[in-house]
Design an enzyme around this catalytic site. Structure first.
Site, PDB file in Angstrom:
ATOM      1  N   SER A   1      10.412 -11.821  11.154  1.00  0.00           N
ATOM      2  CA  SER A   1      11.066 -10.821  10.312  1.00  0.00           C
ATOM      3  C   SER A   1      11.854 -11.506   9.187  1.00  0.00           C
ATOM      4  O   SER A   1      11.298 -12.320   8.449  1.00  0.00           O
ATOM      5  CB  SER A   1      11.968  -9.955  11.196  1.00  0.00           C
ATOM      6  OG  SER A   1      12.477  -8.867  10.500  1.00  0.00           O
TER       7      SER A   1
ATOM      8  N   ASP B   1       3.235  -3.048  14.394  1.00  0.00           N
ATOM      9  CA  ASP B   1       4.447  -3.213  13.574  1.00  0.00           C
ATOM     10  C   ASP B   1       4.294  -2.384  12.306  1.00  0.00           C
ATOM     11  O   ASP B   1       3.547  -2.753  11.405  1.00  0.00           O
ATOM     12  CB  ASP B   1       4.630  -4.695  13.240  1.00  0.00           C
ATOM     13  CG  ASP B   1       5.908  -4.977  12.462  1.00  0.00           C
ATOM     14  OD1 ASP B   1       6.594  -4.011  12.057  1.00  0.00           O
ATOM     15  OD2 ASP B   1       6.216  -6.164  12.276  1.00  0.00           O
TER      16      ASP B   1
ATOM     17  N   HIS C   1       7.691  -3.802  15.612  1.00  0.00           N
ATOM     18  CA  HIS C   1       8.255  -4.961  14.935  1.00  0.00           C
ATOM     19  C   HIS C   1       8.907  -5.926  15.939  1.00  0.00           C
ATOM     20  O   HIS C   1       8.865  -7.141  15.761  1.00  0.00           O
ATOM     21  CB  HIS C   1       9.284  -4.474  13.911  1.00  0.00           C
ATOM     22  CG  HIS C   1       9.829  -5.548  13.036  1.00  0.00           C
ATOM     23  ND1 HIS C   1       9.019  -6.372  12.273  1.00  0.00           N
ATOM     24  CD2 HIS C   1      11.104  -5.947  12.778  1.00  0.00           C
ATOM     25  CE1 HIS C   1       9.783  -7.222  11.599  1.00  0.00           C
ATOM     26  NE2 HIS C   1      11.041  -6.986  11.890  1.00  0.00           N
ATOM     27  N   ASP C   2       9.498  -5.378  16.972  1.00  0.00           N
ATOM     28  CA  ASP C   2      10.161  -6.203  17.988  1.00  0.00           C
ATOM     29  C   ASP C   2       9.193  -7.078  18.791  1.00  0.00           C
ATOM     30  O   ASP C   2       9.637  -7.922  19.574  1.00  0.00           O
ATOM     31  CB  ASP C   2      10.942  -5.326  18.975  1.00  0.00           C
ATOM     32  CG  ASP C   2      12.397  -5.165  18.555  1.00  0.00           C
ATOM     33  OD1 ASP C   2      12.807  -5.787  17.552  1.00  0.00           O
ATOM     34  OD2 ASP C   2      13.130  -4.418  19.231  1.00  0.00           O
TER      35      ASP C   2
END
Lengths: 376, 203
Positions: A153, A320, A353-354
């Site tokens: 990220s 994501d 996203h995690d």
């Protein structure tokens, strides 16, 4: 979990007296960085890996503290003997970035000029400033060149920035779940989060420290919003569905659905320890990040500033939707156009996203395979 | 007769690569061919692969590999970025046949393509006997085959003509990987199990 944890660790501090001129035009006359290291720097000093943190991360990347065994580093699952960032082979460095709230100089630190917390006077910091500060930490540790700089990220953006700003000093960049710049939608999410903080009556123009209060409500909302965007729809559906805490509708506005309970818990937990000014700064660093700006928006030319021998591993996650695989592929395309050594993996993981923080055999296998090929 | 890496088409392809040439290997598998071309021919190479296990294996070999789906084109590659674009034993698994051929010659100077020839006499005999062919070059049962396009050497050449692609070289092999000689194309179509082509395009 294959491999082992690095075990008990401790953090260190480095003080810098040389002023740092920032992208925003501001200057930090002096600053401190808090960091941790795992493994041993070899004699050739060729085995160092820098781990860059994302929005809410910090220097405690792996292991635990002897006096706080449950305080485990945020990326512990990838670092340690036998793990992808193998501390039998590599010397791993993690730090808290400038503007952070975990010990490095930030808005909650004391401004030596006033004797009060910096608060709203703390200058806006950019990803390029972090890279400069990280480079000075590398100097301090005697590291001329990183074997690899890795991050997910916003951390991936720092790794990318390293290859452009300090091309001679990074042999490999591992850029995970990242993007060459934010989209309008990304910025929009960040702005809602900021508005939640800025309009909290306890914000006091950023100088809430002096009022012995904190904009907890705003920070909590910001985190709840952010958290939704870090997860995938499928995962939320699997985890919470439409489950009700009490089994039936209450016909009021109390916590009813499990997902509400989860988000409120996450928001409360985060608002309990994170600094709102740091949250504002981190989201601005994300919004401003656009290394191609130097080259009239041409990412191909921007990536041409990287060293021809620098290797790149780019990874994205299928679920994501915050930083989609297409965004990672923009980086890949620009690197290929420059004939750079690049590999790209699009990893099928269900955590949105995690995902970059999750332990997964294939995902970690890819990072492991790449790192084992680096010559020290 | 033993062949390079157990693949007679690899041996032919390797012979066409010169030192320093840039090679794109589409459907590169675990990177065996690219690794060989880099080490023995001094080539620079990139692979494209869809399968997770192959991506992992290729990265482990130290090959530059991009995970992607050939059906979606080669958008990440610039025009004429490669000297050779290789598609070995993969064309028959791609639905957008014309699309991938055009993309190969957009990103590369030359397309190098190998594919199993469905008109090979043993394949024909198998069908006459009532069963879909299973052979060295068609090693699948009909129900687990990744192949979606069934074509012959002559079919392929007709498509090339229709698309204006120029055949620079053609090699036809039997099941053992030996080069097949024949009196005419029709006979070659009957005797060859695997075909390897070098294609270019007038620019």
């Amino acid at each position: 979990m294959p491999g082992q944890s690095v075990g008990a660790v401790s953090s260190q501090r480095a003080h810098f007296n040389e002023p740092l001129t920032l992208r925003s035009g501001g200057t930090l006359p002096a600053y401190e960085l808090v960091y941790e290291t795992y493994g041993t720097l070899n004699a050739a000093k060729s085995n160092a890996i820098l781990v860059c943190h994302a929005l809410s991360g910090h220097h405690h990347v792996a292991g635990h503290y002897a006096d706080a065994p449950n305080n485990i580093g945020w990326w512990d699952n990838i670092i340690g003997p036998g793990r992808p960032l193998d501390t039998d082979r590599y010397f791993v460095v993690g730090l808290n970035n400038l503007g952070g709230c975990h010990g490095s100089t930030g808005p909650s630190s004391i401004n030596p000029a006033t004797g009060k917390p910096w608060g709203s006077d703390f200058p806006i910091v950019a990803v390029s400033d972090w890279v400069e500060a990280q480079a000075r930490l590398a100097d301090r540790l005697g590291i001329d060149q990183w074997a690899a700089v890795i991050g997910g990220s916003l951390g991936g953006m720092q790794a990318l920035r390293w290859t452009i700003s300090q091309p001679e000093r990074v042999r490999n960049a591992i850029i995970i779940a990242s993007a060459p710049k934010l989209s309008a939608q990304n910025i929009a999410f960040n702005d809602v989060a900021r508005q939640a903080i800025l309009t909290d009556p306890d914000f006091h123009g950023g100088n809430y420290y002096e009022h012995s209060t904190r904009p907890v409500r705003g920070l909590r909302l910001a985190r709840m919003l952010g958290h939704i965007t870090y997860l995938s729809d499928d995962q939320m559906g699997e985890k919470f569905g439409r489950e009700l805490r009490n089994g039936s509708f209450g016909f009021d506005f109390d916590v009813e659905f499990e997902v509400e309970s989860y988000l409120r818990y996450q928001g409360d937990k985060f608002a309990g320890y994170f600094d709102a000014n740091t949250y504002l700064l981190m989201t601005k660093a994300l919004d401003y990040f656009d290394p191609a700006r130097l080259d009239d928006g041409d990412l191909i030319r921007a990536m041409g500033r990287s060293h021809p021998d620098t290797g790149f591993l780019i990874a994205s996650f299928t679920t994501d939707w915050r930083f989609t695989p297409a965004r990672s592929k923009e980086i890949v395309t620009a690197l290929l156009a420059n004939n750079r050594n690049v590999s790209y993996a699009e990893i099928d993981l269900n955590f949105g996203h995690d995902s970059f923080l999750m332990e997964d055999a294939h995902y970690h296998g890819v990072v492991d395979a790449y790192l084992r090929n680096i010559k020290l | 007769m033993t062949h390079l890496l157990g693949r007679p088409d690899f041996e032919l392809i390797a012979g066409w690569i010169e030192p320093g040439h840039r090679v794109l290997d589409l459907g590169c598998g675990d990177g065996t061919l690219l690794k060989h071309l880099i080490e023995t021919r001094g080539a620079q190479g990139v692979g494209v692969e869809i399968d997770d296990a192959n991506i992992l294996a290729a990265i482990r070999r130290g090959i530059n590999v991009i995970q992607g789906n050939l059906e979606k084109g080669l958008d990440e590659f610039a025009d004429q970025a490669f000297d050779h674009v290789v598609l070995s034993r993969t064309l028959q698994t791609v639905r957008h046949t014309e699309g991938i051929l055009r993309e190969m010659l957009r990103v590369g100077r030359e397309a190098v393509i190998s594919f199993p020839n469905f008109a090979y006499w043993k394949n024909l005999r198998s069908v006459l006997d009532g069963h879909m062919p299973v052979s060295e070059d068609l090693p699948y049962q009909w129900y687990d085959s990744p192949n979606v396009r069934f074509f012959t050497l002559l079919d392929f050449e007709a498509l090339c003509a229709q698309m204006g692609l120029i055949i620079r070289e053609r090699r036809v092999l039997d099941e053992q990987g030996n080069t097949v000689e024949a009196n005419d194309d029709k006979e070659l179509n009957f005797l060859g199990s695997l075909a390897v082509y070098r294609l270019t395009q007038n620019r």
